[in-house]
Design a protein around this motif. Structure first.
Motif, PDB file in Angstrom:
ATOM      1  N   ASP A 166      61.281 -60.606 -57.711  1.00  0.00           N
ATOM      2  CA  ASP A 166      62.156 -59.263 -58.310  1.00  0.00           C
ATOM      3  C   ASP A 166      63.251 -58.779 -58.044  1.00  0.00           C
ATOM      4  O   ASP A 166      62.852 -58.138 -56.766  1.00  0.00           O
ATOM      5  N   PHE A 178      69.936 -48.033 -67.104  1.00  0.00           N
ATOM      6  CA  PHE A 178      68.575 -47.982 -66.348  1.00  0.00           C
ATOM      7  C   PHE A 178      69.290 -48.765 -65.165  1.00  0.00           C
ATOM      8  O   PHE A 178      69.420 -50.113 -65.666  1.00  0.00           O
ATOM      9  N   ASN A 228      67.212 -51.194 -62.239  1.00  0.00           N
ATOM     10  CA  ASN A 228      65.452 -50.711 -60.493  1.00  0.00           C
ATOM     11  C   ASN A 228      66.171 -52.331 -60.092  1.00  0.00           C
ATOM     12  O   ASN A 228      65.937 -52.887 -60.252  1.00  0.00           O
TER      13      ASN A 228
END
Ligand SMILES: *[C@@H]1O[C@H](CO)[C@@H](O)[C@H](O)[C@H]1NC(C)=O
Ligand SMILES: *[C@@H]1O[C@H](CO)[C@@H](O)[C@H](O)[C@H]1NC(C)=O
Length: 192
Positions: A72, A81, A83
């Protein structure tokens, strides 16, 4: 009777496919990308350029795949958001149109990059990119060429010197033989 019924069936089929098409469009996520196969030299940057259109605010996720490795990279929402995984934290740039920039490329970055766009409804779509990161061989090759030329000149010089020395040796030998010849005659003649 027959032609009319056939016409009906055709019309129904057309209506059905049109309805399906409109429904499909309504829930469709489109990912447009100008280029999906990219090659970059080591230490350069790359932009996986995409432009997303979908309903509502999507969640964008990028994944790296190479061989059996799947990692990932990060996920974000335009205006929401962001991340990014620790591994990529200082190298990844996120864009609201879904694009992802990766800087300071390494050989190990070679592989597949998949973007997954997920709508609020849960439907999602993937798009894949191929990145090849190449070693810069140019400077190394230049050094190698200079080294090869140097080595070839040295070999040539040695060959020419050996040939000259051989010739000189033959000449000296011939000259000494010629000089010794009368002496030999003299010594041969002396006893007489
Ligand atoms: C997405 O946004 C980036 C940054 O603004 C831009 O460079 C890129 O061209 C855009 N991609 C597309 C396909 O429009
Ligand atoms: C951020 O990513 C990590 C791993 O990639 C995950 O464990 C975490 O739940 C994510 N946080 C958010 C807010 O999505």
């Amino acid at each position: 009777m027959w032609p009319l019924r056939l016409w009906d069936a055709q019309e129904v089929a057309l209506f059905l496919s049109l309805t399906l098409y409109v429904c499909h469009l309504a829930g469709a996520i489109s990912i447009r990308s100008p280029q999906q196969s990219l090659t970059r030299p080591v230490q350069q940057d790359v932009l996986f350029s995409v432009d997303i259109s979908c309903v509502g605010t999507p969640t964008i996720q990028w994944t790296f795949m190479s061989g059996r490795v799947s990692r990932d990279i990060g996920a974000w929402q335009p205006g929401g958001f962001t991340n990014v995984s620790e591994e990529y934290m200082d190298r990844v740039h996120t864009y609201t149109n879904g694009s992802m920039g990766l800087s300071d490329l390494r050989i190990q970055d070679t592989g597949f990059y998949v973007i997954t766009v997920t709508e609020l409804s849960g439907s999602s779509k993937d798009e894949g990119f191929v990145l090849k990161v190449e070693e810069v061989l140019y400077e190394d090759l230049q050094y190698l060429a200079v080294f090869a030329v140097g080595l070839a000149s040295l070999a040539g010089f040695l060959m020419v010197s050996m040939w000259l020395m051989d010739k000189a040796y033959c000449r000296i030998k011939a000259w000494r033989q010629r000089r010794q010849m009368p002496e030999n005659d003299v010594t041969d003649l002396q006893p007489l």
